[in-house]
Every structure is written in C-alpha cells, then in structure tokens.
Design an enzyme around this catalytic site. Sequence first.
Site, PDB file in Angstrom:
ATOM      1  N   CYS A 128      -0.991  -0.372 -50.944  1.00 48.04           N
ATOM      2  CA  CYS A 128      -2.168   0.064 -50.207  1.00 48.04           C
ATOM      3  C   CYS A 128      -1.790   0.120 -48.732  1.00 48.04           C
ATOM      4  O   CYS A 128      -0.687  -0.239 -48.353  1.00 48.04           O
ATOM      5  CB  CYS A 128      -3.296  -0.932 -50.375  1.00 48.04           C
ATOM      6  SG  CYS A 128      -3.782  -1.167 -52.080  1.00 48.04           S
ATOM      7  N   GLY A 161      -2.371   5.270 -50.490  1.00 47.65           N
ATOM      8  CA  GLY A 161      -3.423   5.043 -51.485  1.00 47.65           C
ATOM      9  C   GLY A 161      -4.489   6.100 -51.358  1.00 47.65           C
ATOM     10  O   GLY A 161      -4.881   6.455 -50.249  1.00 47.65           O
ATOM     11  N   ASN A 172      -2.449  -5.672 -49.017  1.00 48.69           N
ATOM     12  CA  ASN A 172      -1.487  -4.757 -49.642  1.00 48.69           C
ATOM     13  C   ASN A 172      -0.477  -5.597 -50.415  1.00 48.69           C
ATOM     14  O   ASN A 172       0.118  -6.506 -49.841  1.00 48.69           O
ATOM     15  CB  ASN A 172      -0.766  -3.939 -48.557  1.00 48.69           C
ATOM     16  CG  ASN A 172       0.430  -3.153 -49.081  1.00 48.69           C
ATOM     17  OD1 ASN A 172       1.383  -2.923 -48.352  1.00 48.69           O
ATOM     18  ND2 ASN A 172       0.391  -2.732 -50.320  1.00 48.69           N
ATOM     19  N   GLY A 173      -0.313  -5.289 -51.685  1.00 48.83           N
ATOM     20  CA  GLY A 173       0.654  -6.021 -52.492  1.00 48.83           C
ATOM     21  C   GLY A 173       0.051  -6.433 -53.802  1.00 48.83           C
ATOM     22  O   GLY A 173      -0.961  -5.876 -54.236  1.00 48.83           O
ATOM     23  N   TYR A 208      10.328   6.170 -51.286  1.00 49.69           N
ATOM     24  CA  TYR A 208       9.163   7.026 -51.509  1.00 49.69           C
ATOM     25  C   TYR A 208       7.899   6.629 -50.760  1.00 49.69           C
ATOM     26  O   TYR A 208       7.212   7.478 -50.196  1.00 49.69           O
ATOM     27  CB  TYR A 208       8.856   7.060 -53.016  1.00 49.69           C
ATOM     28  CG  TYR A 208       7.497   7.642 -53.374  1.00 49.69           C
ATOM     29  CD1 TYR A 208       7.256   9.016 -53.288  1.00 49.69           C
ATOM     30  CD2 TYR A 208       6.449   6.810 -53.792  1.00 49.69           C
ATOM     31  CE1 TYR A 208       6.001   9.536 -53.608  1.00 49.69           C
ATOM     32  CE2 TYR A 208       5.201   7.332 -54.118  1.00 49.69           C
ATOM     33  CZ  TYR A 208       4.979   8.694 -54.023  1.00 49.69           C
ATOM     34  OH  TYR A 208       3.749   9.213 -54.331  1.00 49.69           O
ATOM     35  N   THR A 214       8.355  14.349 -50.336  1.00 46.42           N
ATOM     36  CA  THR A 214       9.150  13.212 -49.887  1.00 46.42           C
ATOM     37  C   THR A 214      10.662  13.461 -49.909  1.00 46.42           C
ATOM     38  O   THR A 214      11.387  12.909 -49.081  1.00 46.42           O
ATOM     39  CB  THR A 214       8.756  11.954 -50.704  1.00 46.42           C
ATOM     40  OG1 THR A 214       7.365  11.748 -50.483  1.00 46.42           O
ATOM     41  CG2 THR A 214       9.493  10.723 -50.253  1.00 46.42           C
ATOM     42  N   ASP A 216      15.012  15.407 -55.831  1.00 45.38           N
ATOM     43  CA  ASP A 216      13.790  14.625 -55.625  1.00 45.38           C
ATOM     44  C   ASP A 216      14.180  13.241 -55.123  1.00 45.38           C
ATOM     45  O   ASP A 216      15.324  12.810 -55.288  1.00 45.38           O
ATOM     46  CB  ASP A 216      12.957  14.531 -56.909  1.00 45.38           C
ATOM     47  CG  ASP A 216      11.465  14.414 -56.595  1.00 45.38           C
ATOM     48  OD1 ASP A 216      11.126  14.110 -55.422  1.00 45.38           O
ATOM     49  OD2 ASP A 216      10.633  14.631 -57.492  1.00 45.38           O
ATOM     50  N   ASP A 217      13.203  12.567 -54.511  1.00 47.15           N
ATOM     51  CA  ASP A 217      13.510  11.223 -54.003  1.00 47.15           C
ATOM     52  C   ASP A 217      13.697  10.240 -55.155  1.00 47.15           C
ATOM     53  O   ASP A 217      14.481   9.301 -55.074  1.00 47.15           O
ATOM     54  CB  ASP A 217      12.390  10.729 -53.074  1.00 47.15           C
ATOM     55  CG  ASP A 217      11.023  10.849 -53.720  1.00 47.15           C
ATOM     56  OD1 ASP A 217      10.392  11.902 -53.564  1.00 47.15           O
ATOM     57  OD2 ASP A 217      10.597   9.905 -54.412  1.00 47.15           O
TER      58      ASP A 217
HETATM   59  O1  PRP Z   1       8.809  11.082 -62.045  1.00 47.52           O
HETATM   60  P1  PRP Z   1       7.382  11.075 -61.556  1.00 47.52           P
HETATM   61  O2  PRP Z   1       6.561  10.116 -62.340  1.00 47.52           O
HETATM   62  O3  PRP Z   1       6.794  12.436 -61.480  1.00 47.52           O
HETATM   63  O4  PRP Z   1       7.375  10.441 -60.101  1.00 47.52           O
HETATM   64  C1  PRP Z   1       8.237  10.844 -59.071  1.00 47.52           C
HETATM   65  C2  PRP Z   1       7.650  11.936 -58.233  1.00 47.52           C
HETATM   66  O5  PRP Z   1       6.382  11.522 -57.678  1.00 47.52           O
HETATM   67  C3  PRP Z   1       6.452  11.498 -56.269  1.00 47.52           C
HETATM   68  O6  PRP Z   1       5.896  12.676 -55.708  1.00 47.52           O
HETATM   69  P2  PRP Z   1       4.375  12.775 -55.193  1.00 47.52           P
HETATM   70  O7  PRP Z   1       3.795  14.040 -55.654  1.00 47.52           O
HETATM   71  O8  PRP Z   1       3.633  11.543 -55.544  1.00 47.52           O
HETATM   72  O9  PRP Z   1       4.454  12.737 -53.597  1.00 47.52           O
HETATM   73  P3  PRP Z   1       5.220  13.573 -52.485  1.00 47.52           P
HETATM   74  O10 PRP Z   1       4.438  14.846 -52.262  1.00 47.52           O
HETATM   75  O11 PRP Z   1       5.181  12.648 -51.310  1.00 47.52           O
HETATM   76  O12 PRP Z   1       6.614  13.853 -52.917  1.00 47.52           O
HETATM   77  C4  PRP Z   1       7.927  11.433 -55.948  1.00 47.52           C
HETATM   78  O13 PRP Z   1       8.199  11.998 -54.672  1.00 47.52           O
HETATM   79  C5  PRP Z   1       8.530  12.268 -57.047  1.00 47.52           C
HETATM   80  O14 PRP Z   1       8.425  13.631 -56.740  1.00 47.52           O
HETATM   81  N1  GLN Z   2      -1.332  -1.309 -53.938  1.00 52.14           N
HETATM   82  C1  GLN Z   2      -1.841  -2.412 -53.437  1.00 52.14           C
HETATM   83  O1  GLN Z   2      -1.385  -2.960 -52.442  1.00 52.14           O
HETATM   84  C2  GLN Z   2      -2.996  -2.979 -54.215  1.00 52.14           C
HETATM   85  C3  GLN Z   2      -3.662  -4.221 -53.642  1.00 52.14           C
HETATM   86  C4  GLN Z   2      -4.405  -4.987 -54.718  1.00 52.14           C
HETATM   87  N2  GLN Z   2      -3.498  -5.582 -55.649  1.00 52.14           N
HETATM   88  C5  GLN Z   2      -5.397  -4.065 -55.422  1.00 52.14           C
HETATM   89  O2  GLN Z   2      -5.181  -3.697 -56.557  1.00 52.14           O
HETATM   90  O3  GLN Z   2      -6.361  -3.699 -54.818  1.00 52.14           O
HETATM   91 MG    MG Z   3       7.458  14.026 -54.815  1.00 52.71          MG
END
Ligand code: PRP
Ligand code: GLN
Ligand code: MG
Length: 505
Positions: A2, A28, A101-102, A256, A302, A364-365
């Site tokens: 978060c 988030g 967050n966490g 990411y 990303t 991809d990242d």
């Molecule tokens: O294998 P998967 O389960 O698909 O997850 C990985 C993908 O999800 C994320 O992209 P996302 O669309 O969340 O965000 P971005 O636009 O920042 O790349 C990440 O950058 C990869 O592209």
């Molecule tokens: N991604 C997070 O940091 C989540 C915070 C908290 N565990 C929630 O679920 O709200």
């Molecule tokens: Mg992506």
Amino acid sequence: MCGIVGLMANQAVNQALYDALTVLQHRGQDAAGMMTWHDGRFLLRKSNGLVRDVFHSRHMTRLKGNLGIGHIRYPTAGSSSEAESQPFYVNSPYGLTLAHNGNLTNSEQLKQELYSTDLRHINTSSDSEVLLNVFAHELGKQGHTLEPEDIFDAVRRVHRRCQGGYAAVAIINGFGLVAFRDPHGIRPVVFGTRETEGSQDVMIASESVALDVGGFELARDLAPGEAIFVDMQGQIHTQSCADRPVLSPCIFEHVYLARPDSILDGAYVYGTRMQMGRKLGDRILKEWPEHDIDVVIPIPDTSRTSALELAQHLGVTFREGFMKNRYIGRTFIMPGQTQRKKSVRQKLNAIDIEFAGKNVLLVDDSIVRGTTCKQIIQMAREAGANKVYFASAAPPVRYPNVYGIDMPVASELIAHGRSEAEVGELIGADRIFYQDIDDLKAACREVNPQIEQFDCSVFDGQYITGDIDDSYLAVLEAARNDAAKDLSAGDHALVGMHNQDDELD
Ligand SMILES: O=P(O)(O)OC[C@H]1O[C@H](OP(=O)(O)OP(=O)(O)O)[C@H](O)[C@@H]1O
Ligand SMILES: NC(=O)CC[C@H](N)C(=O)O
Ligand SMILES: [Mg+2]
C-alpha cells in the site's frame, strides 16, 4: 504494498495529502483514505476506489487541519471491503489513528492476545487494525504525559510483539505524528522537510516521489526498526527502537512495485532497473552470442527502463511495439484473475509494423502469474512476428509473498515447480531468458552498495523474518486463493468513528 503518507504542516494538509496519495496510486488501487486532525478531533474520509474517485471537493472541505495521514490500499489480508480501508482509528489511549503498508505474519496470534490479555477487540480481519491496537496497548502503558522517549518505548515493544513487514504512520491526538518501520526494513518509508516562514513542514511517505510533488526535500529513509516522532511544534525526534535491526528491503520494490523516479534506501529505482537491463543483456549474450534478435520491445509500463538499457547493451533496435491505454490501471495489483486477464487486452495494443516478419525480444520486469506474457506473446504473433522471444528482468517468481504483496498462493505462480524452459513453453515463447538472482541483487547493490541484503523470498523462498514454514503457507493459501477471496468480499459496515460518505451530503 500500500502507500502511506503523513504530514505535519503550518497550513491545511488536505490538498498536499491528496497530491501525495495520487503519486502513490501505483501502490494500490482498491481503496483510499485520509484522516486529518483539527482542534482535538479526527476527521475521516475513506472508501473503495482510486484517489480521484474517493475524495470530492465536499470531502476535502471537511478534512480540515494542519496534521493528517493518508493511505491507498492493495489488500493483502482480510477482505477488500470499505470497512478494512485505512486509516484505522481507536479512541484509547488519547485517540489514535494509523495507516499501514505491509503485512503482519503473526496477526492471528496477536489478535488472540489482544482479546484475552490486553482486553482489546478487533472488529475486522485486517492485520492493520491489529497493528494499531498493539501500538495503542503499548502506548497506553506510558501514563498521562507522553514524552518522545515514551513513544519510542512503545514502538520498541511493538517490534517485540509484531512479526512481518510493516511501515506505519500514525497520529496521537494532541501529541503529534509518528512513523515506524519494521526491524528488517522490508517495506520502504522516507521523510523530508519543506521550509516555511520561520518553521518547517514534515512529510513521511512510502516513496520519495510523494515528497517531490509537495516540494519537500528528502531527508532520508527511516532505518529498519527506527521511529520518527514529529511533535506539535514540528520538532523531529528519531530513535532506533529495534534490538537487532538488519536492513533487508524487499527487492520486488525495485523490480516492480516502486516508481522509477523514487529513491528507496538510497538507491534510485530508475538506476537499479537500468542495471537489471544491463545484467540481463549480459546473460543473453553469454547464453546466445549468435542471437538473431531484430528488435527489443518493452511491455509497458514498468519494464521500459530495463528494456531500453538491455537493447542498448545488445546493440539491437529498441521500439515501442505496444501502446498502453493510460486509463487502465496496473493489472497485477487488481484483485481477481478474471479482471486481470481481461484488462491486459484493454490495456495494451500492438503496433503491427513493429512486429511483421521480425524476430522480437519482448521484455517485462517480471512474470508472476503469467497473465500478461501469455496474451502479449499471442498478440505479437497475431501482429505478424516471425519469432517471439521473452525476457524477464527478474528471476522466476516461485514462492508466495507474506510481507505486503498479494501473491499468497504458490500454485498460482507460473514458475512455481517449473524450470525456466518449461515456463517458456507454457507461455508460448520461442525462447525465454530470466535474470539470474545474484545479478538482480548485484544490480541493486551497484546503485547502493550499503544495502547488504534484500528480502528476495519470492525468488528464493527464504523468508527474512524466519517465522514462515509450510504450515503457515498452507493456511495462507486456503484463506487467500483467488476463489476464497471472491467469497469473502466482506462487510461494508464501518464501526468506529464517523466516516463521511456520499449519503450525508
Ligand atoms: O505475470 P503477471 O501475473 O501478468 O504479472 C506481471 C506483470 O504485471 C505487471 O504489470 P502491470 O500491468 O501490473 O503494471 P505496469 O503497467 O506498471 O507494468 C508487471 O509489470 C508485469 O507486466
Ligand atoms: N499492501 C499492503 O500494504 C496491505 C496492508 C494491509 N495488510 C491490508 O491488507 O490492508
Ligand atoms: Mg507490466
């Protein structure tokens, strides 16, 4: 992952908190909230949705005060209901509000202790409500006057009781703004100041980009186990509150989660991603010196930073072959697999001329569930690509995350129990390249050599807090697999302080 923010200023904080939450939105997309403090009272607005949808001018007008905290949520515990959006509030001691967050890894045990020993009730299934109540209980032991030392002692006891990843901001009614980071520093938190006439404003946030947008100068990261207290005069007090702090930040922030223009633990995320691109390029050249790649194409957003650097390193043309619809959010952090799957096609579209008759290397990242890469490879083929190779700037993601990323189920991860080649086959790539884990760590360390270790649990299954075993993971899997999450949409009834909602306008 978060996003959290806290602000003590010499003027109203509502707009600055809103702006900070907006630039933390990538952390988030499920819910957003803000609690301000004005004249001895807390004012709350929180709801499901993006920042721009949750706060309308009528809410902003009501969020008065020069002190406040904010949160954007990506649930990793409990349900995604509004009742579990943040900040949370308890009235004793003093009146306390907290945003987290966490993810706590011993929240069930704490919940029981809170009830039977501390006589405190937790009304949601959120671990963040547990964290707030542990802090409240420990703070309540301090007596009537509250000196900075007392607050730090309470945080020290929070660290002894809580396990897992947590970066938190809180307001103690009448005393000031507090933030603390877990003893491993798994989740990030930074603070900075902005000079005002004769005084200074202080902002605490998950990432430095939030400080940039408000005109704050980054002071530094909170050290693992450290707490910061900003008193009502704006004076900053800090202290290490952990017995044995060891900085082990989550490396997935660099892969990411974080924005590239953020600086986390002294490392520019943009820089670590560039290094990832170079290292991946080295690996490709080593494994396949005679490669026949015509063009490198990133999967926005990303991977762009790594992909550009990778292309330059290989000496291959870099082209933007996929266009991203800027109105669709990040797909990985969406709550359900159906929505994630559908959103890939809505989000990305191929530019045929960049693919026709070419051998393309898609970058991809990371590959997590494989939702994105499977569809993207298919789109590349439909656009006329000759060969489709796939490279991931991160190593295979094989293990669940328990510290604040919603990847609780091993079997949902495409690389779990599979070799790299098997993943390549499953996603339909002609060849696959993954980053080596040591190269990933080296990529980050080259940007800041002072980070000696990272939490790399999603890649190597080594959980830095030492309390995760197979039975823990089995319970987590049963509670948080995609089907179980669909069933526990959650109760929207809020119990606690008044939360301004639209019906009251
Ligand atoms: O294998 P998967 O389960 O698909 O997850 C990985 C993908 O999800 C994320 O992209 P996302 O669309 O969340 O965000 P971005 O636009 O920042 O790349 C990440 O950058 C990869 O592209
Ligand atoms: N991604 C997070 O940091 C989540 C915070 C908290 N565990 C929630 O679920 O709200
Ligand atoms: Mg992506």
